[in-house]
Design an enzyme around this catalytic site. Structure first.
Site, PDB file in Angstrom:
ATOM      1  N   ARG A 115       0.899  -1.627   0.179  1.00 22.82           N
ATOM      2  CA  ARG A 115       0.179  -0.134  -0.066  1.00 22.82           C
ATOM      3  C   ARG A 115       1.048   1.465   0.240  1.00 22.82           C
ATOM      4  NH1 ARG A 115      -3.513  -2.841   3.287  1.00 22.82           N
ATOM      5  NH2 ARG A 115      -5.485  -3.836   2.166  1.00 22.82           N
ATOM      6  N   LYS A 137       3.025  11.450 -11.514  1.00 22.88           N
ATOM      7  CA  LYS A 137       2.506  10.148 -12.135  1.00 22.88           C
ATOM      8  C   LYS A 137       2.780   9.146 -12.598  1.00 22.88           C
ATOM      9  CE  LYS A 137      -0.442  12.709 -15.652  1.00 22.88           C
ATOM     10  NZ  LYS A 137      -1.343  13.412 -16.678  1.00 22.88           N
ATOM     11  N   GLU A 179       8.844  17.652 -25.013  1.00 21.39           N
ATOM     12  CA  GLU A 179       8.331  18.026 -24.697  1.00 21.39           C
ATOM     13  C   GLU A 179       8.309  19.164 -24.122  1.00 21.39           C
ATOM     14  OE1 GLU A 179       6.038  16.897 -22.356  1.00 21.39           O
ATOM     15  OE2 GLU A 179       5.914  14.227 -23.693  1.00 21.39           O
ATOM     16  N   LYS A 217       6.420  23.021 -15.705  1.00 20.65           N
ATOM     17  CA  LYS A 217       4.992  22.154 -15.477  1.00 20.65           C
ATOM     18  C   LYS A 217       4.939  22.009 -14.035  1.00 20.65           C
ATOM     19  CE  LYS A 217       5.082  16.935 -15.723  1.00 20.65           C
ATOM     20  NZ  LYS A 217       4.880  15.385 -15.870  1.00 20.65           N
ATOM     21  N   GLU A 227      -5.180  16.790 -12.562  1.00 21.69           N
ATOM     22  CA  GLU A 227      -5.325  17.357 -13.918  1.00 21.69           C
ATOM     23  C   GLU A 227      -7.602  17.016 -13.907  1.00 21.69           C
ATOM     24  OE1 GLU A 227      -4.238  14.207 -17.646  1.00 21.69           O
ATOM     25  OE2 GLU A 227      -3.626  14.684 -16.660  1.00 21.69           O
ATOM     26  N   ARG A 231      -3.860  20.944 -15.530  1.00 23.70           N
ATOM     27  CA  ARG A 231      -3.342  20.503 -15.683  1.00 23.70           C
ATOM     28  C   ARG A 231      -3.252  19.549 -17.171  1.00 23.70           C
ATOM     29  NH1 ARG A 231       0.366  15.913 -12.239  1.00 23.70           N
ATOM     30  NH2 ARG A 231       1.235  14.904 -13.549  1.00 23.70           N
ATOM     31  N   ASN A 235      -0.910  17.827 -22.572  1.00 21.61           N
ATOM     32  CA  ASN A 235      -1.703  16.734 -22.835  1.00 21.61           C
ATOM     33  C   ASN A 235      -1.513  17.416 -24.307  1.00 21.61           C
ATOM     34  OD1 ASN A 235      -2.298  14.768 -20.864  1.00 21.61           O
ATOM     35  ND2 ASN A 235      -4.108  15.997 -20.529  1.00 21.61           N
ATOM     36  N   HIS A 238      -0.519  15.453 -27.518  1.00 25.39           N
ATOM     37  CA  HIS A 238      -0.315  13.958 -26.681  1.00 25.39           C
ATOM     38  C   HIS A 238      -1.252  12.708 -26.632  1.00 25.39           C
ATOM     39  CE1 HIS A 238       2.908  14.933 -24.482  1.00 25.39           C
ATOM     40  NE2 HIS A 238       3.236  14.034 -23.989  1.00 25.39           N
ATOM     41  N   HIS A 242       0.045   9.395 -28.891  1.00 20.06           N
ATOM     42  CA  HIS A 242       0.255   8.745 -27.801  1.00 20.06           C
ATOM     43  C   HIS A 242      -0.469   7.754 -28.736  1.00 20.06           C
ATOM     44  CE1 HIS A 242       0.620   9.578 -22.887  1.00 20.06           C
ATOM     45  NE2 HIS A 242       1.458   9.366 -23.334  1.00 20.06           N
ATOM     46  N   HIS A 259       9.354   8.168 -27.622  1.00 20.48           N
ATOM     47  CA  HIS A 259       7.536   8.843 -27.444  1.00 20.48           C
ATOM     48  C   HIS A 259       7.906  10.484 -27.681  1.00 20.48           C
ATOM     49  CE1 HIS A 259       4.932  10.487 -24.637  1.00 20.48           C
ATOM     50  NE2 HIS A 259       5.473  11.910 -24.089  1.00 20.48           N
TER      51      HIS A 259
END
Length: 355
Positions: A115, A137, A179, A217, A227, A231, A235, A238, A242, A259
């Site tokens: 946990r 993230k 980025e 960022k 997000e 935020r 994206n 992306h 992606h 990427h």
């Protein structure tokens, strides 16, 4: 460089980073330390890190094979098993030393083991320094669906040492640069225009550019950690990027893209969509397309590639209520989130990209 205050942790830079790490180890009673690496960072980066760590604690190394193809739940399960076999407990510390795959996967493994145990990110690629290791993230891919499984959970700290960049090939440097370009396009027009002549940038200036990218960022993430709103600006490029990256990863006929290569194409495509929605001018679009295409090789899209790429958009984790959501630029340096785009316009963007 001054450390940057993020949400409940700091990003430390260069020499200050290791002072912060060793101070943290002195002040916290950890039972043992586990360093997660891939085979590349084990060879090129770990020998630099180990002599700097000041501790009498037992240090164990957990290695997995490098590459996006291994950023999955199967690798995570193997890491959990090794942690268990080597006696990790709730007071263990995990240090993730590597690029975005290592920090994403390692952060997820640490966040879910028993946990949650403490973890620290030490990014070793340009991409992970300015993006993957900042913002909390963590996660893994589900097949060719990027970052589909994960949690938002911040590290104890992020340590950015730009000397690790000396081990990187130019392709990886260009991947991370995407980025940084994005941060300028969505937030800081003068920063974006610093990249118009890459040949004039020296290594000392690169340190400052990385620092500013982390600042951008962080400023966005602090406003919206989970997000729900601003935020989503991160994206940009992306949504399509992606999908392109996932399609090329899974296709046996295609060469896997880095990427940043996929995101660079995504930014051009989504800038074209911004143009057609009257959010940017034709001059701004030409500037974006010219600069990005001057850095990255064109991706060849065959006629039968587009439909499976569009199908992947349906599963994008950013979608809401069954609608594909885009973050589009509204002039260079500004963003407009929650934009729906019809397939016809996406197809037009791919046609324009080829020209």
């Amino acid at each position: 460089m001054q450390s940057i205050q993020a949400n409940n942790y700091f990003v430390h830079f260069n020499h200050n980073a290791y002072e912060a790490l060793n101070k943290h180890l002195r002040e916290n009673k950890y039972s043992n330390i586990f360093i997660i690496v891939d085979d590349q960072t084990n060879e090129y980066c770990l020998p630099k890190l180990l002599p700097i760590i000041e501790t009498d604690l037992n240090i164990e190394i957990i290695e997995f094979e490098a590459g996006e193809a291994n950023k999955n739940i199967e690798t995570c399960i193997e890491i959990w098993k090794v942690l268990t076999e080597l006696g990790a407990d709730r007071k263990s510390l995990v240090i993730n030393l590597g690029g975005g795959v290592v920090t994403d996967l390692g952060g997820f493994a640490a966040s879910t083991f028993k946990r949650g145990v403490d973890f620290i990110n030490i990014p070793t690629t340009l991409l992970s320094m300015v993006d993957a290791s900042v913002g909390g993230k963590t996660g893994v891919d589900l097949g060719n669906l990027k970052n589909q499984i994960g949690v938002i959970n911040v590290p104890q700290m992020v340590l950015v040492d730009t000397q690790y960049l000396e081990t990187l090939p130019q392709t990886e440097m260009r991947s991370g640069l995407a980025e940084m370009l994005k941060h300028g396009l969505i937030y800081d027009a003068p920063y974006w225009r610093q990249f118009s002549d890459l040949k004039s940038i020296v290594f000392d200036e690169l340190d400052q550019l990385i620092y500013r990218s982390v600042e951008i960022k962080n400023e966005i993430v602090i406003q919206d950690p989970t997000e729900k709103n601003i935020r989503k600006a991160l994206n940009f490029g992306h949504t399509l990027g992606h999908a392109i990256e996932g399609y090329f990863l899974e296709s046996e006929e295609k060469t896997t893209l880095l990427h940043g290569e996929a995101i660079a194409a995504g930014m051009i495509l989504e800038s074209y969509i911004s143009l057609q929605k009257n959010l940017i001018t034709a001059e701004e679009y030409r500037e974006i397309k010219t600069i990005i295409k001057g850095i990255y090789d064109d991706i060849v899209f065959e006629e039968n590639d587009i439909e499976p790429i569009l199908e992947l958009l349906i599963h994008d984790k950013k979608n809401e209520y069954g609608m594909i959501q885009f973050a589009l630029i509204e002039g260079i340096g500004k963003i407009k989130i929650n934009q729906s785009v019809e397939n016809k316009l996406i197809l037009e963007a791919f046609e324009d990209y080829k020209s």
